[in-house]
Scaffold this motif. Structure first.
Motif, short mmCIF file in Angstrom:
data_model
loop_
_atom_site.label_atom_id
_atom_site.label_comp_id
_atom_site.label_asym_id
_atom_site.label_seq_id
_atom_site.Cartn_x
_atom_site.Cartn_y
_atom_site.Cartn_z
N ALA A 1 20.60 29.69 38.00
CA ALA A 1 21.44 28.80 37.23
C ALA A 1 20.78 28.42 35.91
O ALA A 1 21.46 28.22 34.91
N LEU A 2 19.47 28.33 35.91
CA LEU A 2 18.77 27.97 34.69
C LEU A 2 18.75 29.12 33.68
O LEU A 2 18.75 28.90 32.48
N MET A 3 18.77 30.37 34.18
CA MET A 3 18.51 31.49 33.29
C MET A 3 19.64 32.50 33.17
O MET A 3 19.59 33.37 32.31
N SER A 4 20.65 32.45 34.01
CA SER A 4 21.66 33.50 33.93
C SER A 4 22.92 33.08 34.63
O SER A 4 22.99 32.05 35.28
N ILE B 1 23.19 20.71 38.77
CA ILE B 1 23.17 22.16 38.94
C ILE B 1 23.30 22.51 40.42
O ILE B 1 24.07 23.39 40.81
N TYR C 1 29.17 25.95 31.80
CA TYR C 1 27.72 25.73 31.86
C TYR C 1 26.99 26.53 30.79
O TYR C 1 27.30 27.69 30.54
N ARG C 2 26.02 25.91 30.13
CA ARG C 2 25.11 26.60 29.20
C ARG C 2 23.69 26.42 29.71
O ARG C 2 23.28 25.31 30.05
N SER C 3 22.93 27.49 29.73
CA SER C 3 21.58 27.46 30.26
C SER C 3 20.61 26.80 29.30
O SER C 3 20.43 27.25 28.17
N LEU D 1 17.56 29.28 28.84
CA LEU D 1 17.78 30.26 27.77
C LEU D 1 17.66 29.62 26.39
O LEU D 1 17.20 30.25 25.43
N ASN E 1 23.86 21.60 27.34
CA ASN E 1 24.78 22.02 28.40
C ASN E 1 25.95 21.03 28.45
O ASN E 1 25.78 19.90 28.91
#
Length: 341
Positions: free
Chosen positions: A11-14, A161, A187-189, A192, A228
């Motif tokens: 969820a944090l990265m992709s 999350i 959602y936006r990471s 990233l 986010n």
């Protein structure tokens, strides 16, 4: 979890990728399952019984009725099921997830300054304000929507999350919250985003890294979290005792290291699933498919539930391994899946 059981690392990265086509089915023998004889089949049977009564298909209902009368758990699985390997062109991926435990209070005082909000009525009907608008304009203050007050804003963010968790109150009691809805924004990471800004390399980003960076940089950290726009609301899940696991997608408590999240388009919810996880900590074990997750797509994809609290979170966050998973199907269902048998 109830549909929000994605691995925190993913969820944090992709996001989730598209499911592969051309699914195939292969019936195996129990002798082909590495470590099958050594597992605690009784523990798996107990977890299976937690949810099998809720399965609607008549074949599953029949094996569930038989399960309640078993004294030999291994024989039960071997006599009434066949292992079926369901696969496509996508390689197996195991990840882990957990239930966060936060420190909080029923009322606002001292360190407890960051609210967990219930869903505003208007947010259930249309797209609501973004995270930045909610926080910067205090849109929800004074509406009696606070379920609890938390001591760490990053914990609140990560709880959103995960979708559910426990709150440890000052008197030692615990409050469990579950997913209650969201504001309708994608959602936006933030992981990233830290990479895009050149602060970290992709392999360096983790929940603990983000937590520490936000604490070291409180103003920039608050702005990073608002990158986010998605915002999750909660509901109190008082029907689940604090000592039991959180509710999974079948609306029953899930069990640490015996419950997994799967893609229900390929794996029936409630089904026993034999997993053979590779990596630094190999794991061969009979699990029960009792949850789902937005990042769990495909027949060879599973999220292992590690339990509650930060230790479980650290263990879950290290898991990103290959291997294989094999679904145990009632005999008639298994043979119906394989053409020519």
């Amino acid at each position: 979890m109830r549909g929000w059981a994605a691995s925190l690392a993913l969820a944090l990265m992709s996001g989730a990728g598209p499911a592969a086509a051309d699914t195939s089915y292969e019936i195996l023998d129990f002798s082909q399952l590495d470590g099958w004889e050594e597992d605690d089949h009784g523990a798996a049977l107990a977890v299976f019984l937690e949810t099998c009564r809720d399965m609607r298909d008549m074949e599953w209902r029949a094996v569930c009725a038989a399960a309640a009368e078993q004294t030999d758990a291994r024989a039960f699985f071997e006599i009434l099921f066949r292992p079926v390997r369901v696969s496509d062109a996508t390689p197996m991926l195991f990840t882990g997830y957990y239930e966060p435990e936060l420190r909080g209070s029923r009322r606002r005082y001292g360190p407890y300054q960051h609210p967990l909000y219930a869903l505003p009525p208007e947010a259930a009907e249309t797209q609501f304000a973004s995270r930045a608008e909610i926080e910067e304009q205090d849109l929800l203050e004074g509406r009696d929507l606070e379920i609890a007050w938390i001591d760490d804003p990053v914990d609140v963010f990560f709880l959103q999350i995960q979708g559910s968790g426990r709150v440890k109150l000052p008197d030692g009691n615990r409050l469990r919250v579950g997913y209650g809805g969201k504001n309708g924004h994608e959602y936006r990471s933030i992981g990233l985003e830290l990479v895009r800004r050149g602060i970290y390399q992709p392999h360096e980003v983790s929940a603990d890294v983000i937590r520490n960076w936000v604490k070291r940089n409180p103003e920039e950290g608050a702005e990073l979290l608002r990158h986010n726009p998605s915002y999750v609301f909660f509901r109190e899940v008082s029907e689940v005792p604090a000592e039991r696991g959180p509710l999974g997608a079948m609306n029953r408590s899930i069990t640490a290291m015996r419950s997994i999240a799967v893609d229900p388009q390929h794996t029936p919810l409630g089904a026993p699933v034999w997993i053979e996880k590779d990596g630094e900590t190999p794991l061969n074990r009979l699990m029960i498919a009792q949850d789902t997750g937005s990042a769990i797509k495909g027949p060879q994809r599973a999220d292992i539930f590690f339990g509650t609290g930060r230790a479980a979170g650290r263990a879950a966050g290290r898991i990103r391994d290959g291997g294989q998973m094999v679904v145990l199907m009632p005999i008639q269902r298994a043979y119906a899946l394989v053409p020519g048998l």
